[in-house]
Design a protein around this motif. Sequence first.
Motif, PDB file in Angstrom:
ATOM      1  N   MET A 199       0.896  -1.004   0.040  1.00 32.42           N
ATOM      2  CA  MET A 199      -0.205   0.179  -0.517  1.00 32.42           C
ATOM      3  C   MET A 199       1.012   1.116  -0.441  1.00 32.42           C
ATOM      4  SD  MET A 199      -2.776   0.502  -0.544  1.00 32.42           S
ATOM      5  CE  MET A 199      -3.737  -1.318   0.611  1.00 32.42           C
ATOM      6  N   GLY A 200       1.737   1.174   1.032  1.00 28.52           N
ATOM      7  CA  GLY A 200       3.212   2.176   0.615  1.00 28.52           C
ATOM      8  C   GLY A 200       3.666   2.190  -1.004  1.00 28.52           C
ATOM      9  N   GLY A 201       3.519   1.325  -1.740  1.00 29.36           N
ATOM     10  CA  GLY A 201       4.382   1.054  -2.752  1.00 29.36           C
ATOM     11  C   GLY A 201       3.383   2.047  -3.793  1.00 29.36           C
ATOM     12  N   TRP A 202       2.054   2.036  -3.562  1.00 30.96           N
ATOM     13  CA  TRP A 202       0.757   2.782  -4.341  1.00 30.96           C
ATOM     14  C   TRP A 202       0.743   4.168  -4.109  1.00 30.96           C
ATOM     15  CZ3 TRP A 202      -2.598   2.175  -8.155  1.00 30.96           C
ATOM     16  CH2 TRP A 202      -3.235   2.703  -8.207  1.00 30.96           C
ATOM     17  N   PHE A 203       0.687   4.551  -2.675  1.00 30.10           N
ATOM     18  CA  PHE A 203       0.712   5.854  -2.695  1.00 30.10           C
ATOM     19  C   PHE A 203       2.216   6.858  -3.128  1.00 30.10           C
ATOM     20  CE2 PHE A 203      -2.355   5.171   1.035  1.00 30.10           C
ATOM     21  CZ  PHE A 203      -3.401   5.692   1.034  1.00 30.10           C
ATOM     22  N   LEU A 204       3.232   6.078  -2.836  1.00 24.70           N
ATOM     23  CA  LEU A 204       4.639   6.402  -2.998  1.00 24.70           C
ATOM     24  C   LEU A 204       4.640   6.522  -4.446  1.00 24.70           C
ATOM     25  CD1 LEU A 204       7.254   7.536  -2.077  1.00 24.70           C
ATOM     26  CD2 LEU A 204       7.989   5.647  -1.979  1.00 24.70           C
ATOM     27  N   SER A 205       4.058   5.990  -5.778  1.00 30.16           N
ATOM     28  CA  SER A 205       4.220   5.464  -7.262  1.00 30.16           C
ATOM     29  C   SER A 205       3.752   7.021  -7.767  1.00 30.16           C
ATOM     30  CB  SER A 205       3.561   4.443  -7.785  1.00 30.16           C
ATOM     31  OG  SER A 205       2.212   3.640  -7.160  1.00 30.16           O
ATOM     32  N   THR A 206       2.285   7.114  -6.706  1.00 31.16           N
ATOM     33  CA  THR A 206       1.427   8.208  -6.766  1.00 31.16           C
ATOM     34  C   THR A 206       1.969   9.663  -6.176  1.00 31.16           C
ATOM     35  OG1 THR A 206      -0.455   7.177  -6.531  1.00 31.16           O
ATOM     36  CG2 THR A 206      -0.849   9.178  -6.526  1.00 31.16           C
ATOM     37  N   GLY A 207       3.091  10.184  -5.228  1.00 31.51           N
ATOM     38  CA  GLY A 207       3.633  10.935  -4.800  1.00 31.51           C
ATOM     39  C   GLY A 207       4.455  11.464  -5.904  1.00 31.51           C
ATOM     40  N   ILE A 208       4.996  10.041  -6.255  1.00 35.26           N
ATOM     41  CA  ILE A 208       6.562  10.636  -7.250  1.00 35.26           C
ATOM     42  C   ILE A 208       5.500  10.916  -8.585  1.00 35.26           C
ATOM     43  CG2 ILE A 208       7.309   9.046  -9.010  1.00 35.26           C
ATOM     44  CD1 ILE A 208       8.185   7.103  -6.533  1.00 35.26           C
ATOM     45  N   GLY A 209       4.734  10.563  -9.168  1.00 36.07           N
ATOM     46  CA  GLY A 209       4.044  10.692  -9.988  1.00 36.07           C
ATOM     47  C   GLY A 209       3.311  12.498  -9.820  1.00 36.07           C
ATOM     48  N   ASN A 210       2.999  12.825  -8.814  1.00 35.35           N
ATOM     49  CA  ASN A 210       2.511  14.222  -8.121  1.00 35.35           C
ATOM     50  C   ASN A 210       3.749  15.005  -8.317  1.00 35.35           C
ATOM     51  OD1 ASN A 210      -0.551  14.451  -8.262  1.00 35.35           O
ATOM     52  ND2 ASN A 210      -0.157  13.551  -5.867  1.00 35.35           N
ATOM     53  N   ASN A 211       5.063  14.477  -8.296  1.00 38.27           N
ATOM     54  CA  ASN A 211       6.174  15.346  -8.312  1.00 38.27           C
ATOM     55  C   ASN A 211       6.172  15.545  -9.600  1.00 38.27           C
ATOM     56  OD1 ASN A 211       8.409  16.506  -6.687  1.00 38.27           O
ATOM     57  ND2 ASN A 211      10.116  15.732  -7.462  1.00 38.27           N
ATOM     58  N   LEU A 212       6.719  14.642 -10.617  1.00 36.95           N
ATOM     59  CA  LEU A 212       7.184  14.580 -11.985  1.00 36.95           C
ATOM     60  C   LEU A 212       5.783  15.840 -12.369  1.00 36.95           C
ATOM     61  CD1 LEU A 212       7.806  11.201 -12.864  1.00 36.95           C
ATOM     62  CD2 LEU A 212       9.414  13.074 -12.648  1.00 36.95           C
ATOM     63  N   SER A 213       4.547  15.834 -11.688  1.00 37.52           N
ATOM     64  CA  SER A 213       3.448  16.443 -12.865  1.00 37.52           C
ATOM     65  C   SER A 213       4.180  18.163 -12.519  1.00 37.52           C
ATOM     66  CB  SER A 213       2.226  16.215 -11.622  1.00 37.52           C
ATOM     67  OG  SER A 213       2.458  17.158 -11.057  1.00 37.52           O
ATOM     68  N   GLY A 214       4.724  18.686 -11.045  1.00 36.59           N
ATOM     69  CA  GLY A 214       5.184  20.232 -11.306  1.00 36.59           C
ATOM     70  C   GLY A 214       6.200  20.572 -11.993  1.00 36.59           C
ATOM     71  N   ILE A 215       7.051  19.443 -12.195  1.00 37.01           N
ATOM     72  CA  ILE A 215       7.970  19.915 -13.186  1.00 37.01           C
ATOM     73  C   ILE A 215       7.510  19.777 -14.019  1.00 37.01           C
ATOM     74  CG2 ILE A 215      10.319  18.567 -13.764  1.00 37.01           C
ATOM     75  CD1 ILE A 215      10.386  17.069 -11.354  1.00 37.01           C
ATOM     76  N   PHE A 216       6.971  18.910 -14.975  1.00 36.70           N
ATOM     77  CA  PHE A 216       6.403  19.002 -16.318  1.00 36.70           C
ATOM     78  C   PHE A 216       5.757  20.038 -16.207  1.00 36.70           C
ATOM     79  CE2 PHE A 216       2.937  18.249 -18.858  1.00 36.70           C
ATOM     80  CZ  PHE A 216       3.128  18.322 -20.119  1.00 36.70           C
ATOM     81  N   ALA A 217       4.743  20.689 -15.494  1.00 36.95           N
ATOM     82  CA  ALA A 217       4.372  22.595 -15.128  1.00 36.95           C
ATOM     83  C   ALA A 217       5.014  23.328 -15.218  1.00 36.95           C
ATOM     84  CB  ALA A 217       3.281  21.681 -14.103  1.00 36.95           C
ATOM     85  N   GLY A 218       6.498  22.862 -14.621  1.00 38.30           N
ATOM     86  CA  GLY A 218       7.117  24.044 -14.906  1.00 38.30           C
ATOM     87  C   GLY A 218       7.780  24.664 -16.405  1.00 38.30           C
TER      88      GLY A 218
END
Length: 515
Positions: free
Chosen positions: A450-469
Amino acid sequence: MSGTANTTASSALPEFPQKMGHPRPLWMLFMTEFWERFAFYGIRWALVLYIVAQFHGGDAAGEAAANRTYGAYLALVYAAAIFGGYVADRILGYQRSILLGAAIMASGLFMIALPNEEIFKLGLATIIVGNGLFKPNISTMVGKLYATGDERRDSGFTIFYMGINLGAMVAPLFTQWLAKKIFGSETLPDYKMVFIAAGVGMLISLVWFWFGRRQLQGIGRPPENSADRSKVLYVFGGALAAIPVMYFLLAMGALALQIVLFIMFFGLCALIIVEGFREGPVQRDRAFAMLIIFLFNILFWMFFEQAGSSFTFLADKIVDRNIFNGGTGGVADLVYALSGERVFPTSWFQSINSIAIITLAPLIAWIWVAMRGANPSIPRKFGLGLIFNGLAFLLLMYALSKLISPAGLIPFWTLFAVYWIQSIGELCLSPIGLSMVTKLAPLRLVGFGMGGWFLSTGIGNNLSGIFAGAVSGEGGMTVASALSGYQFGFWALVLPGALLFLIAPLISKLMHGVK
């Protein structure tokens, strides 16, 4: 919107009074979560706009930094959920974790209302820690209201999920009204009132749960042998110590944070693989299947979570929000009645996803049931999620290249439709993610899974900020920068989505019968 964990309940449950066919405490948890989501999503539309206005003097060159800060904040919210679940399981119990998390989160929301950049980031770090204690544990409490095998469990989680989406739907409407109509104006919004309103909403959530927890009849309390109240102080001290850590991770920048998140993710994956080998070939294969899905999950959220970052700047600068077009009627009259404006408020786009989820979820669920034997496998549903997400970017590509007005704006309906198309993708992917983890993770490491699921979502969210930048570029978003960025988003989603759809039989084989 955020999902919920379908957690196994205790076999010895109290006799709860029933309300509308479900245990009465469900409705207390519903409203507790409603107000927490009101607080969390109430600030979503304002964060990047506030960062640019307050800390970059309104200079569009600050958009990239604002996007990266927002993505890092979301990533750490998901990462903190891993530790919050552990604290509730092993140390504090669910009720106390929820109460402590609510109090800490409310403090952070009030802190970000202060016009100082360092205090603002410290406030975000405080919200992250508080949300980590609150969010995973309120969802777990819902599962504990139902006995194993209770056929009402899924509908109970559906009701709870509606609380999430109703809070997320109402919050941007209300906070925009406060910031632009009561305490500020369209040109000079009073963003601090957005954050204060969210803090008040979090306090309501805290008070609601404080008085309502008696309905739980002991569910979620710590075990008798670990009920020492001094542990609350220990955890509170640990939370205070975690706040500067989160502040440091925010301050280090999105790129450096991405390295930290990937190290955590690869370490977690290694533990799961080793345990899978120990439990035999079937569990080994299932672990590999789960980790493959995690990689595609990162990709989905990297592009889906543009709502609070690049889509906000798109709506504010490049979308023609004047939906009257010289006349009145229908949606335009409703917007004017509710907002007093002749344009569709930027913040209101944040509510569209929730409206779409509430509207489409029953339809999508019915479609899966109606398909019976043709119901897509888990990997193919994930592939469909990626493809629908990609189609949303295809529409933006078309609008930014073919539908630009002489004023340099795209039609309102295009961004409105983008949110609906993305919501279809979310419904194909998100609801089955947590359930998939409980079925595929090694038996002794379901929590890590379950932690891996949340962490993979978190990684995607951080990448979303980099992409949006990158979409905003160095000088702020333009039609050209948006078109270039969203064109990349389309191909980065559709090609992996098609690949996942094609290799789905191989992944299903690794799942050994898990549906």
